[in-house]
Design an enzyme around this catalytic site. Sequence first.
Site, PDB file in Angstrom:
ATOM      1  N   TRP A  46       0.814  -1.228   0.000  1.00  0.00           N
ATOM      2  CA  TRP A  46       0.000   0.000   0.000  1.00  0.00           C
ATOM      3  C   TRP A  46       0.843   1.272   0.000  1.00  0.00           C
ATOM      4  O   TRP A  46       1.841   1.373   0.717  1.00  0.00           O
ATOM      5  CB  TRP A  46      -0.874  -0.008   1.251  1.00  0.00           C
ATOM      6  CG  TRP A  46      -1.548   1.298   1.518  1.00  0.00           C
ATOM      7  CD1 TRP A  46      -1.079   2.324   2.308  1.00  0.00           C
ATOM      8  CD2 TRP A  46      -2.812   1.750   1.016  1.00  0.00           C
ATOM      9  NE1 TRP A  46      -1.975   3.372   2.315  1.00  0.00           N
ATOM     10  CE2 TRP A  46      -3.046   3.042   1.530  1.00  0.00           C
ATOM     11  CE3 TRP A  46      -3.773   1.174   0.163  1.00  0.00           C
ATOM     12  CZ2 TRP A  46      -4.202   3.768   1.237  1.00  0.00           C
ATOM     13  CZ3 TRP A  46      -4.911   1.895  -0.125  1.00  0.00           C
ATOM     14  CH2 TRP A  46      -5.114   3.173   0.411  1.00  0.00           C
ATOM     15  N   MET A  47       0.377   2.273  -0.759  1.00  0.00           N
ATOM     16  CA  MET A  47       0.962   3.619  -0.720  1.00  0.00           C
ATOM     17  C   MET A  47      -0.162   4.644  -0.663  1.00  0.00           C
ATOM     18  O   MET A  47      -1.132   4.527  -1.400  1.00  0.00           O
ATOM     19  CB  MET A  47       1.783   3.851  -1.986  1.00  0.00           C
ATOM     20  CG  MET A  47       2.056   5.315  -2.280  1.00  0.00           C
ATOM     21  SD  MET A  47       2.962   5.554  -3.823  1.00  0.00           S
ATOM     22  CE  MET A  47       2.974   7.348  -3.858  1.00  0.00           C
ATOM     23  N   ASN A  48      -0.038   5.674   0.234  1.00  0.00           N
ATOM     24  CA  ASN A  48      -0.873   6.863   0.056  1.00  0.00           C
ATOM     25  C   ASN A  48       0.000   8.102  -0.074  1.00  0.00           C
ATOM     26  O   ASN A  48       0.874   8.112  -0.960  1.00  0.00           O
ATOM     27  CB  ASN A  48      -2.052   6.959   1.037  1.00  0.00           C
ATOM     28  CG  ASN A  48      -1.763   6.972   2.507  1.00  0.00           C
ATOM     29  OD1 ASN A  48      -1.344   5.977   3.052  1.00  0.00           O
ATOM     30  ND2 ASN A  48      -2.016   8.071   3.173  1.00  0.00           N
ATOM     31  N   ASP A  49      -0.191   9.144   0.718  1.00  0.00           N
ATOM     32  CA  ASP A  49       0.438  10.440   0.441  1.00  0.00           C
ATOM     33  C   ASP A  49       1.928  10.377   0.110  1.00  0.00           C
ATOM     34  O   ASP A  49       2.685   9.724   0.829  1.00  0.00           O
ATOM     35  CB  ASP A  49       0.347  11.363   1.671  1.00  0.00           C
ATOM     36  CG  ASP A  49      -1.007  11.402   2.326  1.00  0.00           C
ATOM     37  OD1 ASP A  49      -1.933  10.735   1.844  1.00  0.00           O
ATOM     38  OD2 ASP A  49      -1.132  12.105   3.336  1.00  0.00           O
ATOM     39  N   GLN A  65       3.604   7.509   2.406  1.00  0.00           N
ATOM     40  CA  GLN A  65       2.849   6.730   3.379  1.00  0.00           C
ATOM     41  C   GLN A  65       2.759   5.303   2.862  1.00  0.00           C
ATOM     42  O   GLN A  65       2.286   5.069   1.739  1.00  0.00           O
ATOM     43  CB  GLN A  65       1.448   7.331   3.543  1.00  0.00           C
ATOM     44  CG  GLN A  65       1.450   8.671   4.252  1.00  0.00           C
ATOM     45  CD  GLN A  65       1.717   8.511   5.740  1.00  0.00           C
ATOM     46  OE1 GLN A  65       0.854   8.138   6.499  1.00  0.00           O
ATOM     47  NE2 GLN A  65       2.952   8.797   6.147  1.00  0.00           N
ATOM     48  N   TRP A  73      -4.740   0.412   3.650  1.00  0.00           N
ATOM     49  CA  TRP A  73      -4.144   1.309   4.637  1.00  0.00           C
ATOM     50  C   TRP A  73      -3.974   0.574   5.967  1.00  0.00           C
ATOM     51  O   TRP A  73      -4.802  -0.269   6.322  1.00  0.00           O
ATOM     52  CB  TRP A  73      -5.056   2.533   4.815  1.00  0.00           C
ATOM     53  CG  TRP A  73      -4.423   3.621   5.626  1.00  0.00           C
ATOM     54  CD1 TRP A  73      -3.593   4.603   5.188  1.00  0.00           C
ATOM     55  CD2 TRP A  73      -4.587   3.844   7.031  1.00  0.00           C
ATOM     56  NE1 TRP A  73      -3.213   5.414   6.218  1.00  0.00           N
ATOM     57  CE2 TRP A  73      -3.816   4.964   7.372  1.00  0.00           C
ATOM     58  CE3 TRP A  73      -5.293   3.186   8.049  1.00  0.00           C
ATOM     59  CZ2 TRP A  73      -3.732   5.475   8.669  1.00  0.00           C
ATOM     60  CZ3 TRP A  73      -5.222   3.687   9.350  1.00  0.00           C
ATOM     61  CH2 TRP A  73      -4.453   4.815   9.650  1.00  0.00           C
ATOM     62  N   ARG A 164      -2.129  17.584  12.157  1.00  0.00           N
ATOM     63  CA  ARG A 164      -1.114  16.731  11.512  1.00  0.00           C
ATOM     64  C   ARG A 164      -0.593  17.297  10.183  1.00  0.00           C
ATOM     65  O   ARG A 164      -1.068  18.284   9.682  1.00  0.00           O
ATOM     66  CB  ARG A 164      -1.678  15.339  11.278  1.00  0.00           C
ATOM     67  CG  ARG A 164      -2.909  15.286  10.409  1.00  0.00           C
ATOM     68  CD  ARG A 164      -3.275  13.832  10.100  1.00  0.00           C
ATOM     69  NE  ARG A 164      -4.504  13.735   9.339  1.00  0.00           N
ATOM     70  CZ  ARG A 164      -5.710  13.546   9.870  1.00  0.00           C
ATOM     71  NH1 ARG A 164      -5.862  13.437  11.179  1.00  0.00           N
ATOM     72  NH2 ARG A 164      -6.767  13.488   9.089  1.00  0.00           N
ATOM     73  N   GLU A 214      -6.146  18.565   5.477  1.00  0.00           N
ATOM     74  CA  GLU A 214      -4.971  17.709   5.653  1.00  0.00           C
ATOM     75  C   GLU A 214      -3.840  18.201   4.742  1.00  0.00           C
ATOM     76  O   GLU A 214      -4.075  18.900   3.765  1.00  0.00           O
ATOM     77  CB  GLU A 214      -5.307  16.254   5.261  1.00  0.00           C
ATOM     78  CG  GLU A 214      -6.431  15.634   6.079  1.00  0.00           C
ATOM     79  CD  GLU A 214      -6.735  14.185   5.690  1.00  0.00           C
ATOM     80  OE1 GLU A 214      -6.834  13.358   6.596  1.00  0.00           O
ATOM     81  OE2 GLU A 214      -6.867  13.887   4.498  1.00  0.00           O
ATOM     82  N   TRP A 299      -9.793   9.019  -1.152  1.00  0.00           N
ATOM     83  CA  TRP A 299     -10.086   8.217   0.042  1.00  0.00           C
ATOM     84  C   TRP A 299     -11.416   7.480  -0.045  1.00  0.00           C
ATOM     85  O   TRP A 299     -11.613   6.479   0.643  1.00  0.00           O
ATOM     86  CB  TRP A 299     -10.054   9.082   1.304  1.00  0.00           C
ATOM     87  CG  TRP A 299      -8.676   9.232   1.854  1.00  0.00           C
ATOM     88  CD1 TRP A 299      -7.981  10.384   2.057  1.00  0.00           C
ATOM     89  CD2 TRP A 299      -7.810   8.170   2.301  1.00  0.00           C
ATOM     90  NE1 TRP A 299      -6.732  10.117   2.576  1.00  0.00           N
ATOM     91  CE2 TRP A 299      -6.606   8.758   2.733  1.00  0.00           C
ATOM     92  CE3 TRP A 299      -7.920   6.778   2.355  1.00  0.00           C
ATOM     93  CZ2 TRP A 299      -5.536   8.014   3.228  1.00  0.00           C
ATOM     94  CZ3 TRP A 299      -6.851   6.026   2.846  1.00  0.00           C
ATOM     95  CH2 TRP A 299      -5.682   6.655   3.275  1.00  0.00           C
TER      96      TRP A 299
HETATM   97  C1  FRU Z   1      -3.992  12.232   4.035  1.00  0.00           C
HETATM   98  C2  FRU Z   1      -3.757  11.588   5.368  1.00  0.00           C
HETATM   99  C3  FRU Z   1      -2.951  12.475   6.262  1.00  0.00           C
HETATM  100  C4  FRU Z   1      -2.299  11.511   7.215  1.00  0.00           C
HETATM  101  C5  FRU Z   1      -2.061  10.322   6.325  1.00  0.00           C
HETATM  102  C6  FRU Z   1      -2.211   9.012   7.041  1.00  0.00           C
HETATM  103  O1  FRU Z   1      -4.252  11.353   3.011  1.00  0.00           O
HETATM  104  O2  FRU Z   1      -5.002  11.254   5.959  1.00  0.00           O
HETATM  105  O3  FRU Z   1      -3.689  13.493   6.891  1.00  0.00           O
HETATM  106  O4  FRU Z   1      -1.138  12.018   7.772  1.00  0.00           O
HETATM  107  O5  FRU Z   1      -2.984  10.396   5.262  1.00  0.00           O
HETATM  108  O6  FRU Z   1      -1.802   7.959   6.226  1.00  0.00           O
END
Ligand code: FRU
Length: 498
Positions: A46-49, A65, A73, A164, A214, A299
């Site tokens: 998995w990858m996000n931000d 991430q 996630w 955050r 965010e 998301w």
């Molecule tokens: C945005 C977010 C950030 C948080 C991260 C968690 O996509 O929700 O606010 O730091 O992803 O993975």
Amino acid sequence: MLKIRLTFVLFVLLLILIPGTMSMQNSLVYQEPFRPQYHYSPPQAWMNDPNGMVYFEGEYHLFYQHNPDDVVWGPMHWGHAVSTDLVHWETLPIALYPDDNGTIFSGCVVIDENNTAGFGANAMVAVYSYDVQTQGVAYSTDRGRTWTKYEGNPVLPALAPDFRDPKVIWHEPTQQWVMVISAGREVRFFTSPNLRDWTYASSFSAGHIVATWEVPDLFPLEIDGETRWVLVVSVGALAPAGGSGTQYFIGTFDGMVFINDNYPSTTLWLDYGADNYAGTTWSNEPNGKRIFIGWMNNWTYANSIPTSTWRGAATLPREFRLVRTLEGIRLAQTPVAALENLRTLIGTWDNLTVSGEHILDDIGGRTLEIIAEIEPNAADRWGLVVQRGENAGTHIVYNPARSSLLISRTDTIDSGYIPNFTPAFGAPLDLNGQPLRLRIFVDESSVEVFAQDGLISLTAQTFVDPAANGLAFFANNGDITVTHLEVYALESIWSETP
Ligand code: FRU
């Protein structure tokens, strides 16, 4: 003796074979259905931000991430990749692991040239959130290869719910570090002499405030010799394309307070597609450029997109600039120039008149760049179809009655299985008698549309039948003239071992 010799031979054989097998595996990875061929995505999981983008000693770093143990996630780590051209990426070992303070959420990296933090001159310093909404610091003195967490973590307590995603910049005029950090439905600014002790300066909130803010970013850009400050904020829900999206503000910043030029009336969107979220810009860029990269996802459905061994990818890196429009100053974006090195020209046309559907026979592919200039004439709905197949295709449509440019991904296979996968979304675009100028990037599972020299951007994931690779124009109830067209095949960045 014989046993020892045999063991030795086996050992040598293994040494020869293992690297061979591994590189074979690596070249097979990145060939799965829907695997982006010229966008960064992790080899697996998995990858996000995107996080901590920074340039240092010849390398562009991209952290992200990452949940290394699953394709959804979960406990967040910072994955890591480097590039010398922002196009070809080498994935490195995980940079930041969860610790006693929590798992590692989003954040940034700066180069501490003057050793203000005491970790060493030119230390790479990461400032990030823990999942519990406290803020931590880590540093590296070996070009990001190994990281040490600061023993005084956390450096900021959880001062608000959803506190955050710190982004830190060096503010030259006031000679201090400035942090912008999201806090519920606002951002807060803090200042510091040393990246460890932070003092509250101010808060800002405007525009789209109906969901959690965010991953903010803050940077100056010049226009006509004047400096404006751009504040970018991702918003968790109810963005124009549905779900999460990214807005921005243009204004002034004096090291303490941001003042928005447009307050309170206008919400400016960085992208009108569904899949450009949590993006920020590179710090320390050597040519003074402002280069952005986002997470190409949303998301509302990120955990259920139909990919196999990995989930999540980055958008193309884009260079920002400010432009004057009839409505005021706006942010425009151009994919980084080095992407042109992937091109092979497969066709050019001038003055192609289209009425109904016009399929470009023998032209197509799954990884394309298309440059088109189109005169609308009298057609009432017109545009292009990419990823076109028997019963498939992604439509890029101009609707004159609504003055809107949209992407329709209704032919997406599996769309029935992706909850909330918005079928179509558009950007307001009045052509004002001008032709529509498009630059379109098509990859295995995405389409990025830049219109009017990047003033409008629409980024979308598309999960069309992997065999659908055709290209067509269409014009309903009238015709259009494609005054100029260039189509390039784009080479995979993964042809070499990643
Ligand atoms: C945005 C977010 C950030 C948080 C991260 C968690 O996509 O929700 O606010 O730091 O992803 O993975």
